[in-house]
Design a protein around this motif. Structure first.
Motif, short mmCIF file in Angstrom:
data_model
loop_
_atom_site.label_atom_id
_atom_site.label_comp_id
_atom_site.label_asym_id
_atom_site.label_seq_id
_atom_site.Cartn_x
_atom_site.Cartn_y
_atom_site.Cartn_z
N VAL A 22 168.71 -1.92 35.40
CA VAL A 22 169.38 -0.63 35.27
C VAL A 22 170.85 -0.94 35.03
O VAL A 22 171.50 -1.61 35.83
CB VAL A 22 169.23 0.23 36.54
CG1 VAL A 22 169.97 1.53 36.37
CG2 VAL A 22 167.77 0.50 36.83
N HIS A 23 171.33 -0.52 33.88
CA HIS A 23 172.74 -0.75 33.57
C HIS A 23 173.55 0.38 34.20
O HIS A 23 173.29 1.55 33.95
CB HIS A 23 172.95 -0.74 32.06
CG HIS A 23 172.14 -1.78 31.35
ND1 HIS A 23 172.67 -2.95 30.91
CD2 HIS A 23 170.83 -1.83 31.03
CE1 HIS A 23 171.73 -3.69 30.34
NE2 HIS A 23 170.59 -3.02 30.39
N LEU A 24 174.53 -0.05 34.99
CA LEU A 24 175.23 0.93 35.80
C LEU A 24 176.55 1.30 35.18
O LEU A 24 177.17 0.49 34.49
CB LEU A 24 175.50 0.35 37.19
CG LEU A 24 174.33 -0.30 37.89
CD1 LEU A 24 174.84 -1.04 39.10
CD2 LEU A 24 173.33 0.75 38.29
N PRO A 25 177.00 2.47 35.43
CA PRO A 25 178.38 2.81 35.07
C PRO A 25 179.29 2.20 36.13
O PRO A 25 179.26 2.63 37.29
CB PRO A 25 178.40 4.33 35.10
CG PRO A 25 177.27 4.72 35.98
CD PRO A 25 176.28 3.59 36.01
N SER A 26 180.09 1.20 35.74
CA SER A 26 180.79 0.41 36.76
C SER A 26 181.81 1.25 37.52
O SER A 26 182.10 0.97 38.67
CB SER A 26 181.49 -0.78 36.10
OG SER A 26 182.41 -0.32 35.15
N GLN A 27 182.33 2.29 36.86
CA GLN A 27 183.38 3.05 37.55
C GLN A 27 182.82 3.88 38.70
O GLN A 27 183.57 4.34 39.55
CB GLN A 27 184.16 3.92 36.56
CG GLN A 27 183.39 5.10 36.02
CD GLN A 27 182.47 4.72 34.88
OE1 GLN A 27 182.39 3.55 34.49
NE2 GLN A 27 181.75 5.68 34.34
N SER A 28 181.52 4.05 38.70
CA SER A 28 180.98 4.87 39.80
C SER A 28 180.33 4.01 40.87
O SER A 28 179.54 4.50 41.67
CB SER A 28 179.99 5.89 39.27
OG SER A 28 179.09 5.29 38.39
N VAL A 29 180.66 2.71 40.85
CA VAL A 29 180.16 1.83 41.90
C VAL A 29 181.33 1.40 42.77
O VAL A 29 182.32 0.87 42.27
CB VAL A 29 179.47 0.59 41.30
CG1 VAL A 29 178.96 -0.30 42.41
CG2 VAL A 29 178.34 1.00 40.39
N ASP A 30 181.19 1.66 44.03
CA ASP A 30 182.22 1.24 44.98
C ASP A 30 181.85 -0.16 45.46
O ASP A 30 180.98 -0.33 46.32
CB ASP A 30 182.27 2.23 46.14
CG ASP A 30 183.43 1.92 47.07
OD1 ASP A 30 183.87 0.75 47.11
OD2 ASP A 30 183.90 2.85 47.75
N ILE A 31 182.53 -1.15 44.87
CA ILE A 31 182.07 -2.52 45.09
C ILE A 31 182.27 -2.95 46.54
O ILE A 31 181.38 -3.54 47.15
CB ILE A 31 182.80 -3.47 44.13
CG1 ILE A 31 182.40 -3.14 42.70
CG2 ILE A 31 182.46 -4.92 44.44
CD1 ILE A 31 183.25 -3.80 41.67
N ASP A 32 183.41 -2.62 47.10
CA ASP A 32 183.66 -3.04 48.48
C ASP A 32 182.63 -2.44 49.42
O ASP A 32 182.09 -3.12 50.29
CB ASP A 32 185.06 -2.60 48.91
CG ASP A 32 186.13 -3.33 48.12
OD1 ASP A 32 185.83 -4.45 47.66
OD2 ASP A 32 187.22 -2.79 47.96
N LEU A 33 182.39 -1.18 49.18
CA LEU A 33 181.41 -0.50 50.03
C LEU A 33 180.04 -1.11 49.83
O LEU A 33 179.28 -1.30 50.80
CB LEU A 33 181.39 0.98 49.67
CG LEU A 33 180.49 1.85 50.51
CD1 LEU A 33 180.87 1.76 51.96
CD2 LEU A 33 180.57 3.28 50.03
N LEU A 34 179.76 -1.42 48.59
CA LEU A 34 178.44 -2.00 48.30
C LEU A 34 178.30 -3.35 48.98
O LEU A 34 177.23 -3.70 49.50
CB LEU A 34 178.25 -2.13 46.79
CG LEU A 34 176.89 -2.60 46.32
CD1 LEU A 34 175.81 -1.68 46.83
CD2 LEU A 34 176.86 -2.67 44.81
N GLU A 35 179.41 -4.10 49.00
CA GLU A 35 179.37 -5.40 49.68
C GLU A 35 179.05 -5.22 51.16
O GLU A 35 178.21 -5.92 51.73
CB GLU A 35 180.71 -6.12 49.52
CG GLU A 35 180.89 -6.75 48.16
CD GLU A 35 182.28 -7.35 47.99
OE1 GLU A 35 182.53 -7.94 46.94
OE2 GLU A 35 183.12 -7.19 48.92
N ASP A 36 179.72 -4.24 51.73
CA ASP A 36 179.48 -4.01 53.15
C ASP A 36 178.06 -3.54 53.41
O ASP A 36 177.44 -3.96 54.38
CB ASP A 36 180.47 -2.97 53.67
CG ASP A 36 181.56 -3.61 54.49
OD1 ASP A 36 181.74 -4.84 54.34
OD2 ASP A 36 182.23 -2.90 55.25
N ALA A 37 177.61 -2.68 52.51
CA ALA A 37 176.25 -2.17 52.66
C ALA A 37 175.26 -3.32 52.56
O ALA A 37 174.27 -3.38 53.30
CB ALA A 37 175.95 -1.13 51.59
#
Lengths: 840, 98
Positions: free
Chosen positions: B70-85
């Motif tokens: 799934v190709h994601l729209p990068s601007q709508s991904v919160d990377i830091d949050l995703l790392e924590d998750a």
């Protein structure tokens, strides 16, 4: 007896011996043995139990033998075909039995329809089976919506019907059955029905005649007649003309067996009337006086009765098939309905009404039919489940719900946060266009439980069975508890199954791989890795350290969320204790974090300080902001000092030196610098803005002991210097420079300036064409503000070339870009009381 | 549940789903479930000439098991949050594995 030396054991049945054959003779010859078998011993005597006189049911059992009674027995032993003839009836019977058992207790209206459509088992058309599939159910009141009742066409038919049934069959038929019933009742036990020979004969004849009538094709004038007010399509169809074309002579004879056969059934069949009435009715030779009261008591049933009547007014012959008689509907009362003068009990009476009356009647009738049908539809499955069944099913459903969505009470708390962390936090960060992310599921479960509570609340006021509802709620609670506490076994071994059945739910989809980690490997790995973390300064251990920091950080953040409310008063011992526990735990976590940061660890020779090493990783930089939030002032100061002490060893400083040549830094390094300034510098800047002058002065003196040339020639280093200097200037503005600590600051500043001066011309990134040099001008401005006039002169001398070049360049650039560059320069020029305007 | 949780945040964003049969479908993510089945609206097949039979299709439901990327729209991904998750998820898994 011995003859010619033969003993008794010889074949006495052989020719010449006129003795009866004794199959046990051979055995009896061995009487001496003592254990010979006697016939009386071996015969079980079952034959004696046979009732030789009770052959009345033989016809039922072995089929219709009246046809072949005259013929010799013959050798046709094809019993199966006899059975096969009624196979459909048997099947129907079976189905009906299953079908009727539950509703027989409660569902009253269902009976006429099912029984009637079953009443003609010989018609194995689809219509007679119509009720077997849901699709064949019609509402039953389509009839009322069409215009047949409004035009006059069917009315004549109606009258013909009346003459046919109302006069001919009914009156003669009526008394006879009643009498015979009476007789039958007195003579035979009511529970057990025995047919007399005449009865059987009459039945056989009726069957034969019915068959004959069936065979003759008939125009069926009543099939659609409104007189019948059909209740069910099956009835309508299953009621072809053969019945009313039976010669009237037979009516009396046919009626006899019908009623006799019906009687036992009727006593069992649930009756809408009070149970006393059927009995009373049975004993009444002339039931006419009883019937109208029954009708009046049940006006709503009129339409149904009328429909039934319309059909059963016909001398319904017991259609062939042994199972037919017992399944005849139990409504004997039908016969007298037509006598009621005021209430329309017979369809034929409709024709005698005026147009409006008829319309009104039909309308009412339609309403009744509709209502009856609704009741019928709803009550069809009444009592299928007991309350226990229902609560059991509800419990299962709730348990599923709990397993699938988790405890509804836990949503929005830790549970859901761990399971759905990203979404929860993300949507709350996005401004919460949805307040409750998993509203559909969550609400569903919750509202369900809520409703249960409400319902019981209502019941408490109105009715008795609150007990049950309360129990239900408790059960639900227990189910929820059990589902929560139950160890999640992923696999279930059902006895007898060949393998394990793994089940899944929404929360834990079926795992494709189930890897069990053994404790031994875990233990084996841990000491070695822990050892590595301490010793080696390699990338892997650095990253592991960072992860450890993050883990602790998350724990601390979780811990922050459960901050107990402040104790309400001094006497709130509980509250105090909670607060104490919380802060103790927070303290422990803080210690964990501090040791994980390894601030006090001694750097190994050849390696940067372990903490500084963490700052060369993206993750480490990003953690800085969060780390600072959980540290005490003292710890923060320590870290700031540590960063400044090691500033010339920082990855983003050492490896990001600017040169006069337009050498581009690598993309990775540019990104690192970007992140560092965003994450670390920002954090430090915010912290620095809270510090007092003496600490700032101390930081500057530390900084001046480092390799300033390296620091100043990097963007991060230059920013750091600017930060410290500008903080001092702000303090100066706010407090005034009369404070004694200013002397210390001035000394530091002078020393610092002296050391920095040689580097000043080389701080600029790339050639003059490089636009991205604002941070250098900022540093120069910060230097200029705090500088003495003499220092300012030295500043101007050091960067004069760059100033002149930039001003010259800005003239060649497009207006906005040039203005931007000039503005940058002006930042510095104004700090020393000059302006670029003067240079132009 | 991490991916489910993650994809839920992408609802109403445009994503490109690449299937295991190489079809790439771009569309607005309408819903996703725990099996990562995906419902797309306003879809457009990236290589439309190759898959003309899909040009008339406006919305699709994709079984999760057939998705490759799934190709994601990068601007709508919160990377830091995703790392924590991700860290939390890993911690959860570690707890469950024991």
């Amino acid at each position: 007896m011995s003859f010619f030396g033969f003993n008794n054991g010889h074949n006495t049945a052989a020719t010449g011996f006129s003795q009866a054959h004794n199959p046990f003779q051979g055995l009896s010859g061995r009487d001496d043995d003592g254990d010979a078998l006697e016939f009386e011993d071996t015969y079980d005597g079952l034959g004696d139990q046979l009732e030789e006189t009770k052959d009345a049911y033989n016809d039922d059992t072995f089929g219709d033998t009246s046809d072949i009674a005259a013929a010799p027995v013959g050798k046709d032993f094809d019993f199966f075909s006899q059975t096969a003839k009624v196979q459909n009836a048997i099947e129907e019977e079976h189905y009906l039995f299953n079908r009727q058992q539950p509703p027989a207790r409660s569902a009253q209206p269902a009976q006429p329809v099912q029984q009637m459509s079953y009443g003609q088992p010989s018609l194995q058309s689809a219509a007679s089976y119509g009720y077997t599939s849901q699709g064949h159910y019609r509402t039953g009141y389509e009839k009322y919506s069409n215009d047949k009742y409004n035009n006059n066409e069917p009315v004549p038919e109606l009258q013909v019907d009346a003459s046919l049934w109302g006069v001919a069959p009914k009156k003669p038929a009526q008394p006879a059955p009643q009498v015979s019933q009476q007789a039958a009742q007195s003579s035979s036990a009511p529970s057990r029905k025995i047919l007399s020979l005449e009865e059987v004969e009459a039945q056989m004849k009726a069957q034969a005649q019915a068959k004959a009538a069936q065979a003759t094709p008939s125009p069926a004038p009543h099939a659609q007649g409104p007189s019948q007010i059909p209740y069910d399509p099956a009835i309508q169809f299953a009621q072809p003309a053969q019945q009313q074309f039976v010669p009237p002579v037979d009516h009396t004879r046919q009626a006899l067996p019908i009623h006799v056969l019906q009687r036992p059934q009727s006593t069992q069949a649930p009756s809408p009337q009070p149970p006393v009435q059927p009995a009373a009715h049975q004993r009444q030779p002339s039931s006419t006086s009883v019937q109208p009261t029954q009708i009046l008591q049940n006006p709503n049933r009129l339409s149904g009765d009328a429909a039934r009547m319309g059909m059963q007014q016909h001398p319904t012959p017991p259609v062939p098939g042994p199972s037919a008689p017992p399944t005849q509907p139990a409504h004997r009362q039908q016969g007298s309905f037509g006598r009621q003068p005021n209430i329309i009990t017979h369809p034929s009476q409709v024709s005698q009404l005026t147009e409006e009356q008829r319309a009104a009647y039909m309308e009412q009738e339609a309403k009744r039919a509709k209502r009856n049908h609704k009741i019928y539809l709803m009550s069809r499955d009444n009592g299928v489940m007991t309350p226990q069944d229902k609560s059991f099913v509800t419990r299962i459903q709730l348990q599923q719900l709990v397993a699938a969505t988790g405890n509804p009470n836990e949503h929005g708390t830790d549970e859901s946060l761990t399971e759905d962390f990203y979404y929860q936090v993300h949507s709350s960060l996005q401004g919460g266009q949805r307040q409750h992310p998993n509203q559909p599921l969550n609400n569903f479960a919750q509202t369900y439980l809520f409703q249960t509570g409400n319902r019981s609340g209502h019941m408490r006021r109105h009715r008795g069975p609150e007990n049950h509802m309360q129990r239900m709620e408790q059960q639900v609670q227990r189910a929820v508890e059990a589902a929560k506490n139950k160890p999640k076994n992923k696999q279930l071994v059902i006895e007898g199954s060949l393998g394990k059945i793994s089940f899944s739910n929404a929360k834990t989809p079926k795992p494709l791989l189930n890897i069990k980690r053994t404790e031994s490997t875990d233990d084996a790995n841990r000491p070695s890795s822990a050892h590595k973390v301490v010793s080696a300064g390699d990338r892997k251990s650095d990253l592991r350290t960072i992860e450890r920091i993050y883990t602790i950080l998350m724990k601390m953040e979780d811990h922050d969320r459960v901050l107990p409310p402040p104790p309400t008063s001094d006497t709130d011992v509980e509250g105090h204790q909670r607060g104490m526990r919380w802060s103790n735990e927070a303290q422990a976590l803080n210690q964990d974090l501090w040791s994980a940061l390894r601030v006090y660890d001694e750097p190994q020779p050849g390696h940067p300080h372990p903490f500084v090493a963490l700052l060369s990783y993206n993750k480490g930089m990003k953690a800085m902001n969060r780390i600072f939030r959980h540290l005490s002032q003292e710890q923060r100061t320590t870290i700031l000092t540590l960063v400044i002490v090691n500033l010339d060893k920082l990855d983003v400083v050492v490896n990001a030196q600017v040169t006069s040549a337009a050498v581009q830094l690598t993309a990775a390094m540019r990104e690192n610098i970007h992140i560092f300034s965003n994450a670390v510098m920002n954090t430090l800047f915010n912290f620095l803005n809270e510090l007092d002058l003496d600490i700032v002065a101390g930081l500057l003196s530390i900084l001046s002991k480092q390799r300033l040339d390296i620091i100043a020639k990097s963007r991060i280093g230059a920013s750091m210097i600017t930060m410290i200097l500008s903080r001092a200037e702000i303090i100066k503005v706010n407090v005034g420079n009369t404070h004694p600590s200013w002397q210390a600051w001035d000394m530091c500043h002078t020393d610092f300036f002296d050391r920095l001066e040689p580097t000043l011309p080389y701080m600029f990134p790339g050639s003059v064409n490089t636009a991205d040099d604002i941070y250098v001008w900022q540093l120069l401005a910060a230097l200029g503000i705090g500088a003495s006039p003499e220092q300012q002169q030295r500043l101007v001398l050091a960067v004069k070339d760059r100033v002149m070049d930039t001003v010259a360049l800005s003239k060649t650039l497009p207006a906005d870009m040039g203005a931007q560059r000039l503005q940058n320069v002006n930042l510095f020029m104004r700090s020393i009381g000059l302006d670029v305007e003067l240079l132009q | 549940m991490l991916f489910f949780s993650f994809f839920k945040t992408l609802i109403d964003h445009e994503v490109t789903v690449e299937l295991k049969n190489d079809i790439r479908i771009r569309g607005v993510l309408k819903s996703v479930d725990q099996y990562l089945n995906i419902k797309l609206d306003n879809i457009q097949v990236v290589d439309e000439l190759k898959y003309p039979h899909l040009s008339a299709v406006k919305n699709v439901f994709i079984r999760g098991s057939v998705v490759r990327y799934v190709h994601l729209p990068s601007q709508s991904v919160d990377i830091d949050l995703l790392e924590d998750a991700t860290r939390r998820e890993a911690a959860n898994q570690a707890v469950k594995a024991k």
